[in-house]
Write a protein that holds these residues in place. Structure first.
Motif, PDB file in Angstrom:
ATOM      1  N   ILE A 663     -10.613  35.775 -46.918  1.00 32.82           N
ATOM      2  CA  ILE A 663     -10.967  37.083 -46.350  1.00 32.82           C
ATOM      3  C   ILE A 663     -12.414  37.070 -45.870  1.00 32.82           C
ATOM      4  CG2 ILE A 663     -11.351  39.531 -46.903  1.00 32.82           C
ATOM      5  CD1 ILE A 663      -8.978  39.267 -48.906  1.00 32.82           C
ATOM      6  N   ILE A 664     -13.337  36.571 -46.718  1.00 25.33           N
ATOM      7  CA  ILE A 664     -14.758  36.516 -46.363  1.00 25.33           C
ATOM      8  C   ILE A 664     -14.975  35.609 -45.161  1.00 25.33           C
ATOM      9  CG2 ILE A 664     -17.048  35.808 -47.163  1.00 25.33           C
ATOM     10  CD1 ILE A 664     -16.018  38.451 -48.336  1.00 25.33           C
ATOM     11  N   SER A 665     -14.291  34.470 -45.155  1.00 22.89           N
ATOM     12  CA  SER A 665     -14.418  33.524 -44.041  1.00 22.89           C
ATOM     13  C   SER A 665     -13.969  34.157 -42.727  1.00 22.89           C
ATOM     14  CB  SER A 665     -13.600  32.265 -44.336  1.00 22.89           C
ATOM     15  OG  SER A 665     -13.588  31.401 -43.228  1.00 22.89           O
ATOM     16  N   THR A 666     -12.823  34.864 -42.784  1.00 18.17           N
ATOM     17  CA  THR A 666     -12.295  35.518 -41.577  1.00 18.17           C
ATOM     18  C   THR A 666     -13.223  36.621 -41.105  1.00 18.17           C
ATOM     19  OG1 THR A 666     -10.040  35.054 -42.349  1.00 18.17           O
ATOM     20  CG2 THR A 666     -10.274  36.689 -40.606  1.00 18.17           C
ATOM     21  N   LEU A 667     -13.772  37.397 -42.049  1.00 17.88           N
ATOM     22  CA  LEU A 667     -14.719  38.455 -41.690  1.00 17.88           C
ATOM     23  C   LEU A 667     -15.965  37.880 -41.024  1.00 17.88           C
ATOM     24  CD1 LEU A 667     -14.561  40.894 -44.756  1.00 17.88           C
ATOM     25  CD2 LEU A 667     -13.998  41.444 -42.394  1.00 17.88           C
ATOM     26  N   SER A 671     -17.275  38.715 -37.366  1.00 22.11           N
ATOM     27  CA  SER A 671     -18.628  39.244 -37.172  1.00 22.11           C
ATOM     28  C   SER A 671     -19.353  38.480 -36.081  1.00 22.11           C
ATOM     29  CB  SER A 671     -19.427  39.160 -38.479  1.00 22.11           C
ATOM     30  OG  SER A 671     -18.818  39.948 -39.467  1.00 22.11           O
ATOM     31  N   ARG A 672     -19.231  37.123 -36.104  1.00 25.58           N
ATOM     32  CA  ARG A 672     -19.870  36.303 -35.074  1.00 25.58           C
ATOM     33  C   ARG A 672     -19.309  36.624 -33.693  1.00 25.58           C
ATOM     34  NH1 ARG A 672     -19.504  32.156 -38.965  1.00 25.58           N
ATOM     35  NH2 ARG A 672     -17.715  31.211 -37.884  1.00 25.58           N
ATOM     36  N   GLU A 673     -17.967  36.798 -33.638  1.00 20.97           N
ATOM     37  CA  GLU A 673     -17.331  37.112 -32.354  1.00 20.97           C
ATOM     38  C   GLU A 673     -17.826  38.456 -31.819  1.00 20.97           C
ATOM     39  OE1 GLU A 673     -15.210  35.418 -30.452  1.00 20.97           O
ATOM     40  OE2 GLU A 673     -15.256  33.660 -31.765  1.00 20.97           O
TER      41      GLU A 673
END
Length: 679
Positions: A663-667, A671-673
């Motif tokens: 979940i954190i990785s996907t967030l 965020s970068r996108e």
């Protein structure tokens, strides 16, 4: 004859040889008689088995166990018209109209009871056209046939047709059977004056006629006239006694009701489960459970229904410990006993004990499973409700309309439209989609899940919406900000509104800022309908006045409340004070909430924010310090999504989730996108 009896009793080769050797002549002469006797014995045994089977089907039907009733019917090697009618009646009395009609159509032969059962079933389901079609086709009619059809018309509000059929009823069948149906119809639809005329015009009255009028007077609040009618009865039975006792209890005349009960016992009339239930309900309301226990212990013959009534009385009074003691001492238990005790545990929030009791149940039918599911829903354990519903289906049990209503309520609570749609499909397949309880639950589910147009579609299908149907639709419209539409629907109501109706309407007015309309509705509760506004109604009104900036009127209303205001009322005033920057009023409301709910974190947050906005740094820090000293913590934010038929719940700051790192990785990627797009 002794020799023949011995021959029938023992089937031994040695015995037969001895008999033939010693009584040869008699043996030959007895063979024809013996054959006839064996045939008679076989026929008697078959008849006895059939009578027993018929009784079992009837018993299962009365208990609502249709699976067992069908199984008993299928096991019977020989069936007569009574067997078929018993199965038909079992399905009909439990609302399974489709199955009842299938049995009716397959009957090799029908008697008047068969036709009457099917006509009655259609009448109860308000399928009056189907009922009348059968009535016209019935080859042989009797007084019950006419009475069933008159009742069918009356249930559908077609009193003109009911009266017309009564006039066409053969004179010998009019009074009292057909007339009783007409009388009950007028009482049911509220035309008391016409009911009085029908009763007065009856040439023959039975105990049902008299009891109906006593009940009618009681429901009109004319308790003295009810008593005079009761005292005029030429004969009384347990139903008439119970009716007048219930009338006293409903009128709040507890002592008179108990005195009448004592008179009933002195009269020699036996107490049945219904009487006991009336006494128990009254005792529970008057907080006199000791009186109920004395009545129960004074009963000479306590059958299982009586034990269950006493058990239910304790559960209704929330005296679960006493219920548990009684349950342990019951000489025998049925599925109702187990289910009632289980619901007692659920009502107290003792979920684990309820589940353990369920697992100990010797027989678990769809009623027991529905009780477990509804228990979880009532305790807002909605995910557990769905899990147990799945387990029920895996056991091969078919949900009934109550099960589906509970599950639709669970779906409403989770606001998961896809699951609600699946449940709707299941209801259609099981032919429960036209059951009023299911339709009402569907309206709530669609409205809460964002499918208001689907809610409207379901509502418009309902032939005779009741107050629950209309309340569900009004609440749905209120939630979607359609206040005027909600009020229009209220104005078109054919039934008397209740407190829930006005709660939905006031909520709609509050969100739409319709102060004038809201005040009119609030005032009409008492003067037009005799309804006492409750705490929730006052909360809505404070919110309505507060949103409009009429804070002084809101405070005046709080001061006029008949009971001490709850935290929710002060919460509405606090929210309005913040919106209109009225700091002193906000402080007053916050103090009241802190007294009632010292752990309510939102109060401290709102008050500190208002102090900060006013530049009162010292007061802001003081509130934060009090919050810290009291150990008040704000509940973490919560959200959920549905993925592959599973409801996944997320709490703010929760790191125990097995998918936490993903979940954190996907967030992080998202965020970068977002930053990249923004730049």
């Amino acid at each position: 004859m002794n020799v023949i009896s011995s021959l029938i009793k023992f089937d031994s080769i040695h015995f037969l040889r001895s008999l033939y050797h010693n009584h040869g002549d008699f043996f030959h002469s007895a063979i024809p008689s013996l054959g006839k006797l064996q045939q008679t014995t076989f026929r008697t045994t078959t008849t006895t088995a059939r009578v027993h089977g018929n009784a079992q089907i009837t018993a299962y039907g009365r208990a609502g166990n249709l699976v067992a009733a069908q199984a008993e019917f299928d096991r019977m090697p020989s069936k007569d018209v009574i067997s078929w009618t018993a199965l038909l009646t079992a399905y009909a009395d439990n609302g399974a109209i489709t199955h009842a009609r299938k049995v009716f159509d397959e009957m090799p032969r029908r008697n008047p009871a068969s036709w009457n059962a099917m006509i009655s079933a259609y009448g109860r389901a308000k399928k009056v056209h189907e009922a009348f079609g059968l009535f016209q086709k019935a080859a042989e009619r009797n007084a019950v046939t006419y009475a069933a059809m008159i009742s069918g018309f009356a249930r559908s509000g077609m009193m003109h047709e009911a009266e017309e059929l009564y006039e066409k009823t053969p004179s010998g069948w009019k009074d009292p059977v057909a007339a009783n149906s007409l009388l009950s119809g007028y009482l049911r639809c509220g035309n008391f004056g016409r009911a009085v005329l029908v009763f007065a015009g009856m040439t023959v009255r039975d105990v049902v006629s008299w009891s109906s009028m006593v009940d009618g007077y009681c429901k009109k609040g004319m308790i003295e006239e009810a008593r005079r009618t009761f005292d005029s009865m030429p004969e009384k039975n347990v139903v008439s006694w119970t009716t007048i006792i219930r009338g006293y209890m409903k009128a709040g005349l507890y002592e008179e009701g108990m005195q009448t009960f004592v008179s009933m016992r002195r009269d020699g009339t036996s107490v049945n489960a219904v009487t006991l239930s009336v006494i128990l309900d009254a005792c529970a309301e008057a907080e006199r459970s000791s009186d109920a226990r004395r009545v129960f212990e004074g009963m000479e013959d306590k059958d299982l229904v009586s034990w269950n009534s006493m058990l239910g009385g304790y559960v209704t009074s929330n005296e679960v410990e006493l219920a548990e003691e009684l349950f342990t001492n019951m000489p025998s238990k049925d599925v109702i006993s187990w289910t009632t005790m289980m619901m007692g545990f659920f009502n107290k929030g003792r979920l684990m004990e309820a589940v353990i009791l369920f697992k100990e149940m010797p027989i678990k039918d769809e009623v027991a499973w529905t009780a477990v599911i509804s228990g979880f829903v009532a305790n807002e354990e909605l995910e557990l409700a769905f899990r147990w519903f799945t387990l029920m289906l895996k056991q091969g049990l078919s949900p009934n309309h109550l099960t589906l209503s509970c599950m639709l309520s669970a779906s409403s609570g989770l606001a998961v439209l896809s699951q609600g749609v699946q449940l709707h499909s299941l209801a259609v397949k099981a032919a429960f989609d036209l059951e009023l309880s299911v339709q009402n639950a569907l309206i709530s589910m669609y409205a809460k899940s964002g499918g208001l147009h689907h809610a409207w579609e379901v509502f418009h299908v309902i032939a005779n919406p009741n107050v629950v149907s209309i309340n569900a639709m009004i609440t749905g419209l209120a939630q979607h900000g359609l206040a005027r539409e909600a009020i229009e629907l209220y104005k078109k109501m054919d039934c008397k509104p209740n407190d829930v109706t006005f709660l939905g309407l006031l909520s709609a007015c509050s969100h739409a800022g319709m102060v004038k309309e809201g005040l009119e509705l609030f005032n009409s509760m008492g003067c037009c309908y005799g309804l006492e506004p409750g705490p929730d109604h006052y909360t809505c009104m404070v919110d309505l006045l507060g949103r409009a900036g009429r804070l002084g009127e809101a405070m005046d209303l709080i001061g006029r409340m008949p009971a001490a205001p709850r935290a929710a009322v002060w919460g509405a005033l606090l929210g309005a004070s913040r919106a209109h920057c009225h700091l002193s009023l906000a402080e007053h409301a916050a103090e009241r909430i802190m007294e009632l709910e010292p752990d309510n974190a939102a109060v401290y947050t709102i008050l500190s924010e208002m102090y900060a906005a006013a530049g009162l740094k010292k007061d802001e820090e003081g509130v934060r310090m009090v919050k810290k000293e009291r150990g008040v913590r704000k509940d973490p934010g919560c959200s959920w999504i549905t993925l592959e038929n599973r409801v996944l719940v997320f709490l703010a700051g929760q790191k125990a989730n097995p998918e936490w790192e993903k979940i954190i990785s996907t967030l992080s990627i998202l965020s970068r996108e977002l930053v990249w797009v923004d730049s």
